[in-house]
Design a protein around this motif. Structure first.
Motif, mmCIF file in Angstrom:
data_model
loop_
_atom_site.group_PDB
_atom_site.id
_atom_site.type_symbol
_atom_site.label_atom_id
_atom_site.label_comp_id
_atom_site.label_asym_id
_atom_site.label_seq_id
_atom_site.Cartn_x
_atom_site.Cartn_y
_atom_site.Cartn_z
ATOM 1 N N GLY A 7 6.572 1.637 33.373
ATOM 2 C CA GLY A 7 7.609 2.398 32.700
ATOM 3 C C GLY A 7 7.195 3.902 32.248
ATOM 4 O O GLY A 7 6.218 4.498 33.214
ATOM 5 N N GLY A 8 7.748 4.313 31.131
ATOM 6 C CA GLY A 8 7.422 5.774 30.815
ATOM 7 C C GLY A 8 6.130 5.533 29.950
ATOM 8 O O GLY A 8 4.909 5.596 30.006
ATOM 9 N N THR A 9 6.499 5.659 28.580
ATOM 10 C CA THR A 9 5.644 5.780 27.332
ATOM 11 C C THR A 9 4.298 5.103 27.274
ATOM 12 O O THR A 9 3.298 5.575 27.153
ATOM 13 C CB THR A 9 6.176 5.820 25.948
ATOM 14 O OG1 THR A 9 7.354 4.698 25.954
ATOM 15 C CG2 THR A 9 7.136 7.056 25.789
ATOM 16 N N LYS A 13 0.277 6.010 28.597
ATOM 17 C CA LYS A 13 -0.750 5.858 27.802
ATOM 18 C C LYS A 13 -2.101 5.168 28.577
ATOM 19 O O LYS A 13 -3.128 5.930 28.817
ATOM 20 C CB LYS A 13 -0.717 5.198 26.520
ATOM 21 C CG LYS A 13 0.059 5.890 25.629
ATOM 22 C CD LYS A 13 -0.008 5.213 24.417
ATOM 23 C CE LYS A 13 1.168 5.597 23.442
ATOM 24 N NZ LYS A 13 1.001 4.760 22.090
ATOM 25 N N ASP A 35 16.076 3.767 34.698
ATOM 26 C CA ASP A 35 16.583 4.600 33.294
ATOM 27 C C ASP A 35 17.074 5.780 33.933
ATOM 28 O O ASP A 35 17.546 6.581 32.995
ATOM 29 C CB ASP A 35 15.447 4.848 32.287
ATOM 30 C CG ASP A 35 14.773 3.567 31.599
ATOM 31 O OD1 ASP A 35 15.271 2.565 31.959
ATOM 32 O OD2 ASP A 35 13.644 3.868 30.995
ATOM 33 N N PRO A 192 1.584 -2.071 29.830
ATOM 34 C CA PRO A 192 2.032 -2.454 28.679
ATOM 35 C C PRO A 192 3.606 -1.853 28.425
ATOM 36 O O PRO A 192 3.695 -1.169 27.466
ATOM 37 C CB PRO A 192 1.143 -2.008 27.523
ATOM 38 C CG PRO A 192 0.621 -0.709 28.042
ATOM 39 C CD PRO A 192 0.402 -0.896 29.507
ATOM 40 N N SER A 193 4.259 -2.176 29.400
ATOM 41 C CA SER A 193 5.690 -1.377 29.408
ATOM 42 C C SER A 193 6.851 -2.659 29.001
ATOM 43 O O SER A 193 6.340 -3.601 29.053
ATOM 44 C CB SER A 193 5.848 -0.813 30.711
ATOM 45 O OG SER A 193 5.179 0.302 31.225
ATOM 46 N N ASN A 194 7.871 -1.902 28.585
ATOM 47 C CA ASN A 194 8.917 -2.863 28.115
ATOM 48 C C ASN A 194 9.314 -3.944 29.184
ATOM 49 O O ASN A 194 9.755 -3.580 30.148
ATOM 50 C CB ASN A 194 10.099 -1.791 27.960
ATOM 51 C CG ASN A 194 11.092 -2.800 27.056
ATOM 52 O OD1 ASN A 194 11.573 -4.030 27.426
ATOM 53 N ND2 ASN A 194 11.827 -2.120 26.059
ATOM 54 N N VAL A 222 -1.314 -5.572 30.776
ATOM 55 C CA VAL A 222 -1.612 -5.351 29.172
ATOM 56 C C VAL A 222 -0.290 -5.700 28.300
ATOM 57 O O VAL A 222 0.811 -5.145 28.848
ATOM 58 C CB VAL A 222 -2.005 -3.915 28.918
ATOM 59 C CG1 VAL A 222 -2.490 -3.769 27.418
ATOM 60 C CG2 VAL A 222 -3.334 -3.854 29.922
ATOM 61 N N SER A 223 -0.394 -6.295 27.317
ATOM 62 C CA SER A 223 0.663 -6.611 26.298
ATOM 63 C C SER A 223 1.362 -5.228 25.786
ATOM 64 O O SER A 223 0.516 -4.591 25.196
ATOM 65 C CB SER A 223 0.381 -7.588 25.353
ATOM 66 O OG SER A 223 1.482 -7.735 24.441
ATOM 67 N N ALA A 230 7.233 -5.045 19.170
ATOM 68 C CA ALA A 230 6.938 -3.976 20.220
ATOM 69 C C ALA A 230 5.842 -2.886 19.334
ATOM 70 O O ALA A 230 6.210 -2.688 18.153
ATOM 71 C CB ALA A 230 7.904 -3.391 20.863
ATOM 72 N N ILE A 287 -5.441 -3.280 21.337
ATOM 73 C CA ILE A 287 -4.417 -2.853 22.561
ATOM 74 C C ILE A 287 -3.633 -1.529 22.000
ATOM 75 O O ILE A 287 -3.090 -1.071 22.775
ATOM 76 C CB ILE A 287 -3.659 -3.704 22.982
ATOM 77 C CG1 ILE A 287 -2.725 -4.409 22.245
ATOM 78 C CG2 ILE A 287 -4.545 -5.010 23.778
ATOM 79 C CD1 ILE A 287 -1.453 -5.129 22.855
ATOM 80 N N MET A 289 -3.167 2.279 21.724
ATOM 81 C CA MET A 289 -3.708 3.534 22.280
ATOM 82 C C MET A 289 -3.260 4.676 21.392
ATOM 83 O O MET A 289 -2.137 5.149 21.723
ATOM 84 C CB MET A 289 -3.402 3.624 23.767
ATOM 85 C CG MET A 289 -3.963 2.607 24.499
ATOM 86 S SD MET A 289 -3.630 2.425 26.214
ATOM 87 C CE MET A 289 -1.889 1.880 26.149
HETATM 88 P P1 GDP Z 1 9.696 3.664 28.232
HETATM 89 O O1 GDP Z 1 10.180 3.538 29.812
HETATM 90 O O2 GDP Z 1 9.657 5.001 27.517
HETATM 91 O O3 GDP Z 1 10.307 2.478 27.463
HETATM 92 O O4 GDP Z 1 8.059 3.165 28.359
HETATM 93 P P2 GDP Z 1 7.382 1.958 28.544
HETATM 94 O O5 GDP Z 1 8.236 0.842 29.006
HETATM 95 O O6 GDP Z 1 6.249 2.343 29.367
HETATM 96 O O7 GDP Z 1 6.628 1.836 27.248
HETATM 97 C C1 GDP Z 1 7.248 1.014 26.170
HETATM 98 C C2 GDP Z 1 6.358 0.133 25.559
HETATM 99 O O8 GDP Z 1 5.130 0.714 25.540
HETATM 100 C C3 GDP Z 1 6.749 -0.751 24.403
HETATM 101 O O9 GDP Z 1 7.240 -1.768 24.550
HETATM 102 C C4 GDP Z 1 5.835 -0.641 23.490
HETATM 103 O O10 GDP Z 1 5.216 -1.686 22.675
HETATM 104 C C5 GDP Z 1 4.760 -0.183 24.387
HETATM 105 N N1 GDP Z 1 3.402 0.673 23.979
HETATM 106 C C6 GDP Z 1 3.668 1.780 23.241
HETATM 107 N N2 GDP Z 1 2.371 2.208 22.689
HETATM 108 C C7 GDP Z 1 1.504 1.153 22.952
HETATM 109 C C8 GDP Z 1 0.112 1.313 22.978
HETATM 110 O O11 GDP Z 1 -0.479 2.075 22.579
HETATM 111 N N3 GDP Z 1 -0.624 -0.014 23.203
HETATM 112 C C9 GDP Z 1 0.229 -0.953 24.077
HETATM 113 N N4 GDP Z 1 -0.373 -2.123 24.298
HETATM 114 N N5 GDP Z 1 1.544 -0.990 24.023
HETATM 115 C C10 GDP Z 1 2.157 0.128 23.888
#
Ligand code: GDP
Length: 308
Positions: A7-9, A13, A35, A192-194, A222-223, A230, A287, A289
């Motif tokens: 996903g994104g955030t 990382k 999204d 580790p995306s949603n 990765v969880s 979360a 985990i 970051m």
């Molecule tokens: P979104 O599209 O912006 O929601 O991006 P993602 O789905 O890729 O990222 C959101 C998920 O990243 C959330 O469920 C967070 O728990 C997870 N997340 C954020 N920071 C960290 C981190 O430092 N480590 C891990 N393992 N997960 C993270």
């Protein structure tokens, strides 16, 4: 070639860490596009943008979105003119959306548009949208059905969620190269995306989950969860609404039909035997970051698992 689902955030990382540990040209990144939305007539792909900015060295690590040092002059003027400004669009960021919109209107597919933008930003990794078709994550709340951006950004994930669904996914097809990349990968990394709004839509595109189930290459995840929450954002709430236990175990259960190894936090080490019962190998480590060193350290551990 290593294939990454993201996903994104949270994904960005780990991808930043990976890009420092392995030649980015060896990475094929399959990115959530459910999204995506249109604002001011502009096609915005938040997850693609976050990953592109990360790999181009443009991202704002403090915010987790947008371009570092961006200004908001256009947005301020839009506000004066009565426009909605709940979605923060920086001036340089808007240039990406204008370019995407222009190329889509000229008849290019999202995958071709993404290729072009990546080329122009000097990105060596291959970034593939999960699909060229329109798929939209819809969130059913106590106040009605809204888009994910409205739920997440406009309403700060406050409304109670009843369910989440991916409108249009049944009729969608994976973007060119997605299934082929999975089939020929030396290893697959699940960021580790949603699990509900980032990985869920990718897996729901017909053919993707099946392709993952058929690979013999290692699949390592990765969880995004520690304990029952979360690390950031609403994944735990959305998982609960979808009948998934909000924990690393709940996330892993969702992937059990294709996942070989799951990297969980040391705090969750007690889940190891339950995960192993699902046929999933476990590595318990830190985990979270925060720094580049954290990202690279986790990336190294994941690459070591994928290499086996
Ligand atoms: P979104 O599209 O912006 O929601 O991006 P993602 O789905 O890729 O990222 C959101 C998920 O990243 C959330 O469920 C967070 O728990 C997870 N997340 C954020 N920071 C960290 C981190 O430092 N480590 C891990 N393992 N997960 C993270």
């Amino acid at each position: 070639m290593i294939v990454i689902l993201t996903g994104g955030t949270g994904g960005a990382k780990l991808i930043e860490g990976l890009s420092h540990e392995i030649d980015p040209a060896q990475l094929t990144i399959i990115c959530n596009t459910a999204d995506d939305f249109v604002l001011y007539g502009l096609n915005i792909s938040p997850d693609l943008d976050t990953i592109m900015y990360t790999l181009a060295g443009l991202s704002d690590p403090a915010q987790g979105w947008g371009i570092q040092g961006d200004t908001f002059t256009v947005l301020q003027q839009l506000e004066k003119l009565g426009g909605e400004t709940w979605f923060r669009l920086g001036d340089k960021d808007i240039a990406t959306h204008i370019t995407r919109t222009r190329l889509l209107r000229a008849g290019l597919k999202l995958s071709d548009v993404t290729d072009r933008i990546c080329d122009n930003l000097g990105i060596k990794a291959r970034i593939l949208p999960m699909s060229d078709d329109h798929i939209e994550t819809r969130v059913e709340t106590s106040e009605g059905v809204i888009s994910f951006q409205e739920y997440f950004v406009k309403q700060h994930w406050q409304p109670e969620v009843k369910s989440v669904f991916y409108a249009g996914v049944e009729k969608s097809r994976p973007a060119p190269g997605v299934v082929e990349a999975i089939g020929s990968a030396a290893g697959i990394i699940l960021c580790p995306s949603n699990p509900v709004t980032s990985v869920g839509p990718i897996l729901a595109v017909p053919g993707v989950r099946n392709a993952l189930m058929q690979v013999t290459a290692p699949v390592v995840g990765v969880s995004p969860m520690i304990g029952e929450s979360a690390i950031s954002g609403p994944a735990h709430r959305l998982m609960a609404a979808q009948g998934l236990e909000p924990s690393a175990l709940g996330a892993a259960k969702n992937y059990a039909d294709f996942l070989d190894q799951f990297v969980i936090d040391s705090e969750d080490e007690a889940l190891t035997s339950k995960l192993e019962t699902l046929g999933i190998g476990v590595v318990a480590t830190s985990i979270r970051m925060k720094s580049l060193a954290d990202k690279q350290g986790l990336a190294r551990q994941v690459l070591a698992l994928v290499d086996k």
